[in-house]
Enzyme design. Sequence first.
Site, PDB file in Angstrom:
ATOM      1  N   CYS A 100      67.069 114.264 -79.823  1.00 62.57           N
ATOM      2  CA  CYS A 100      66.579 113.358 -78.785  1.00 62.57           C
ATOM      3  C   CYS A 100      65.056 113.374 -78.868  1.00 62.57           C
ATOM      4  O   CYS A 100      64.505 113.544 -79.948  1.00 62.57           O
ATOM      5  CB  CYS A 100      67.092 113.767 -77.406  1.00 62.57           C
ATOM      6  N   ALA A 101      64.372 113.236 -77.756  1.00 66.81           N
ATOM      7  CA  ALA A 101      62.908 113.245 -77.777  1.00 66.81           C
ATOM      8  C   ALA A 101      62.355 114.658 -77.888  1.00 66.81           C
ATOM      9  O   ALA A 101      61.455 114.915 -78.684  1.00 66.81           O
ATOM     10  CB  ALA A 101      62.349 112.554 -76.539  1.00 66.81           C
TER      11      ALA A 101
END
Length: 107
Positions: A61-62
């Site tokens: 993800c981020a």
Amino acid sequence: MREVDLDVFASELAEGAFAIDVREPDEYRAGHVPGVRTAPLSELGAHLPALPADRPVYVICASGNRSAWAAERLEAVGVRAVSVAGGTSGWARTGRPIVDGTDARSA
């Protein structure tokens, strides 16, 4: 739930690992790790049939928070999931390549 750092992930990805990015579509299109497929967290259940049963699925993800949550949920349904610590932000900070959504592939 297993978690790996960016160096291990980079090595596994170079060897052909299957990886999904659970960020939302606009985040993915803005920049993602080359070769990683999109499977937004909000639609994760719909992507289950496309996930391999015979090898680990790396989840990014981020920063690592959503990927850890997603990996736990995937493991609960029998997917061998591995969360990538540091996420796409960490990947970019280390100077590794990022591509935009022009080559987006769904899981």
